[in-house]
Structures are given as C-alpha cells and as structure tokens.
Design an enzyme around this catalytic site. Sequence first.
Site, PDB file in Angstrom:
ATOM      1  N   GLY A 181      42.379  53.290  37.428  1.00  0.00           N
ATOM      2  CA  GLY A 181      42.432  54.120  38.629  1.00  0.00           C
ATOM      3  C   GLY A 181      41.428  53.823  39.724  1.00  0.00           C
ATOM      4  N   ASP A 197      57.107  51.215  32.391  1.00  0.00           N
ATOM      5  CA  ASP A 197      56.877  49.795  32.570  1.00  0.00           C
ATOM      6  C   ASP A 197      57.195  49.458  34.031  1.00  0.00           C
ATOM      7  OD1 ASP A 197      57.181  46.986  32.694  1.00  0.00           O
ATOM      8  OD2 ASP A 197      57.587  46.920  30.544  1.00  0.00           O
ATOM      9  N   CYS A 254      42.529  39.137  38.218  1.00  0.00           N
ATOM     10  CA  CYS A 254      41.117  38.768  38.065  1.00  0.00           C
ATOM     11  C   CYS A 254      41.057  37.525  37.168  1.00  0.00           C
ATOM     12  CB  CYS A 254      40.305  39.925  37.498  1.00  0.00           C
ATOM     13  SG  CYS A 254      40.967  40.648  36.000  1.00  0.00           S
TER      14      CYS A 254
END
Lengths: 302, 167
Positions: free
Chosen positions: A110, A157, A230
């Site tokens: 979040g 999903d 990342c």
Amino acid sequence: MEPPERYRAIVDDFEAFRAACERPLPSAIRVNTLKAGVADVRRALDEAGVSYEPVDWHDELFVLPEDSPGANWPYFHGWIHGQEEVSAVPASVLAPEPGERVWDACAAPGSKATQLAALMDDRGEVVATDNNLGRISALRTNTERLGATNVAVTHEDARNHSLKPFGGAEYDRALVDVPCSCEGTIRKNPDAFDEWSLSHVRGISGVQKDILERAVQATVEGGTVVYSTCTFAPEENEAVLDHVLEREDCELVEFDLPLDHRAGVTEWEGAAFDPSVRLAKRIYPQFNDTGGFFCAKLEVGQ
Amino acid sequence: MNDSTKFTRLPASDDDRAEPDRATREAVLDFWETRFGVPPETFDGHTFWERGKGKLWCYRGEPPSPVDVEALGMTFLRTRQEHWKPTLEAVQRFGEHATECVIHLSESEAEAFVAGYDQELDWDGDWGYLVVTHDLAGRREPVGVGLYVYGELRSQVPKGRRRDLDT
C-alpha cells in the site's frame, strides 16, 4: 548466469554497480500529505529526536540514517510512511489528479496506493487490488493509518480484474507495479539473489505481461498506464513492454525523471525489442544511492 | 437483509430505511455533532457504508450499493451497541474538528495511552468515549479514542496499533 553478473553487458560501470548492490540501504520515509505538511513532519521528527536527511529530487521524502520509521509520534499519527526512494517513482510518474479513477493493480502493502491517494488529495477513486489476503491486511492497515478514504480494496488476480463492482467504468490511469524477481531490492534484502532463478524470471514475466495487458484494456482511450518493477531483468521489463505494445493499442511516452538513470535496452540475449522501449528508464543503485528500479509510461490509444 | 460480505450504503434518513437496525447517514452526522461538536459538513463528499453488524465505513466515492470488495475507505464507527464508538482511524482523521468531549494529555500521559495503559485522570465532562489529543509539532493532534469512566481514562488503542514511544 546469475545476477549481478548477467548484467555486465548492459551496465556501464559494472564494478560500481556490483559494489553498490553490496552496500546496505538506510530507511527512507514519505510525508503523508493527507495528514501533515513537510514542515510539520520536520518539526515532529525534531521533537522526537529522529535525525533525517532531505532527498534532493523529491520534497516529501527523507532518509533516516539511524532510525527505522515505525517507533515515533509522526509514524503513529500516520504523518509519515516508510517507503524507499525509488518506490516513490511510479506514482509520481503516473501523476493522478484529484477526482480521477485510478487502478493500482498490485497494490499491497500500500505504499504506492496511499501515495496515489495523497496525490489526488483523497478525491476521486483508487481501486487497490491484490491477490493475497495476508498482504491485503497490510494494505488495509496502511490505508487506515494514513487516513486515506478514497481507496477501495479488491481481492482478485489482477489478470482477471473486473470493473463490475464499480459499475463498469474504466480508469483514467493505472499503476502496474508488478510482482518481480526483486533484484533491485538486494540492498534491503540480502537474500534476493539467493532466491533468484532464471525459471522464476521467465515464469513471472508471463504474469507481468497478462497484468499489463489487463491494465491497458481497463484504461480509457488517452489514459495513462505506468509499468514498474524493482528488478533489472530485461525479461521482466523491456520484454514485457514489447509484448504488450504488439498486442494492445498503446504506446510508450517520454517522461521526466529527476533521478540519474539509463534508457531501456532494445536488445537482450539475441532478442530485439520495439525501439520505443528506449523511453523506459532504468535506475541502477550506484547512480543515486538507492535501490534498483525500472519504470515506463504508456498512453492508451485514442 | 444484512450481508456480512458486502458493503451496503447507509440510507439518508429514517424515511429511506429498509433494514430496521441499520444506522442512517442523518444519525451518523448527528452523533458526531452532538457528542464531539464536529460540524456535519465535515463529511460532505463522504458516503457511509455498513458491512457486518454495526461496523461502519467512511468512503470518498459513490460506487453502486451493495458493493462486494475487501475494504471501502476506512473503518469509522461501531453502532448496534449501547454507545456508538468511533475508530482510532476516524478520530485521527476527523477529530481535529472536535470541540466537545476532547481530553488533552501531557506528553507522558499520551505515551501511556498509546502503549495501552489505563490512567486515573481528572475529567469534568460526560463519561463515555472521548477524543484524546496531545501536542505535536505545535498542533493539538488527535491520538485516538479513550473510554472515560469512574475517574479513569481507559485506552482503546487496538493491540496492533499500540507502541512504546517513550524516548
């Protein structure tokens, strides 16, 4: 060949890259502008005796050289949130405006969803999706502590995301910060390379393609989608963009990023990608003393 | 019927109410104004939703009702009990507008409150749920909800939110 060695061919100063991957990264925080201003947070950190350093590219980020973010008053009040510098990039690039409808496709825990809510001044709608109930509970804890009231959380999903609960309306913007092999988090998680495997990279790349496709489909014509990971693996970055550019009506667009970076790579291990993937940006750890990151901005076809 | 898996929007007032025990928007606004002095217009732009029995949520949006999602904005208020109880999150977010039933703590008292301790404190107002504030960065900032009874302020900080902030 495993990371970081496999990236020797695409990283300019490879030895500096490898050395940076071995240096630990200090904690960083983002000011939650839903609850406090930058000056308020500075004063509250001073009162709490927490030392902090500004981040030159983003006024609302600070590095905490000596502390973790969780045990002080400004954290308890939700004035600050622990968030790595590069993790603040994709929501900044998406730049949603108050009143818009935004989808955060892989939202837990979040940090980015609450950053979107803050950028929107808590007005409009952020639909935050995750497929893991345990991670959703972290997402809920964070949206509540930070006081965001325009975030709705869905458990599904992202590849099969449904617009039905909200009446079928498409999104103005979508943030697609996908699950990845996390190579760029090595400075935070020294296990990241131990758990790495090429089969995982290839497998997750399929998931990433499907999620990005769904995001493009769920966004209005002329709307914006930001794709980020990342990790450094071109299989999870440029190859995913290349796949979606071929199948969906969208194009990569230029954007400003006030952090040192390199362009996306157009070739990797014999494969050639759509030349426009150059517009994506690669952030290596040695450039800005951050984690590693990849970010691309797409516009959905008119 | 009350469906514990879906969010149902609160009716505007008694006249619109189909489910007899469900709170109304009017009653929610009246509670905040009467108990804490929070002006009703503070919540303009927000909608209120119930999921499960008496657990109310506050959302800045207007999806069709009912909506089947995991969370909608923030948990806000517990109704269907003798005394309605605001959540810590609601008080931290909206409590700055409170003018009544607000108890202001010293630094050490606020630290004890956040750590979950009950404290004997003087209070000459109504017993019941209070907005607890302390000074932070030159502001009177709402920390959470306390229950004041029998000369004692009982910390209502949920276990997962308690912190030892004694520095």
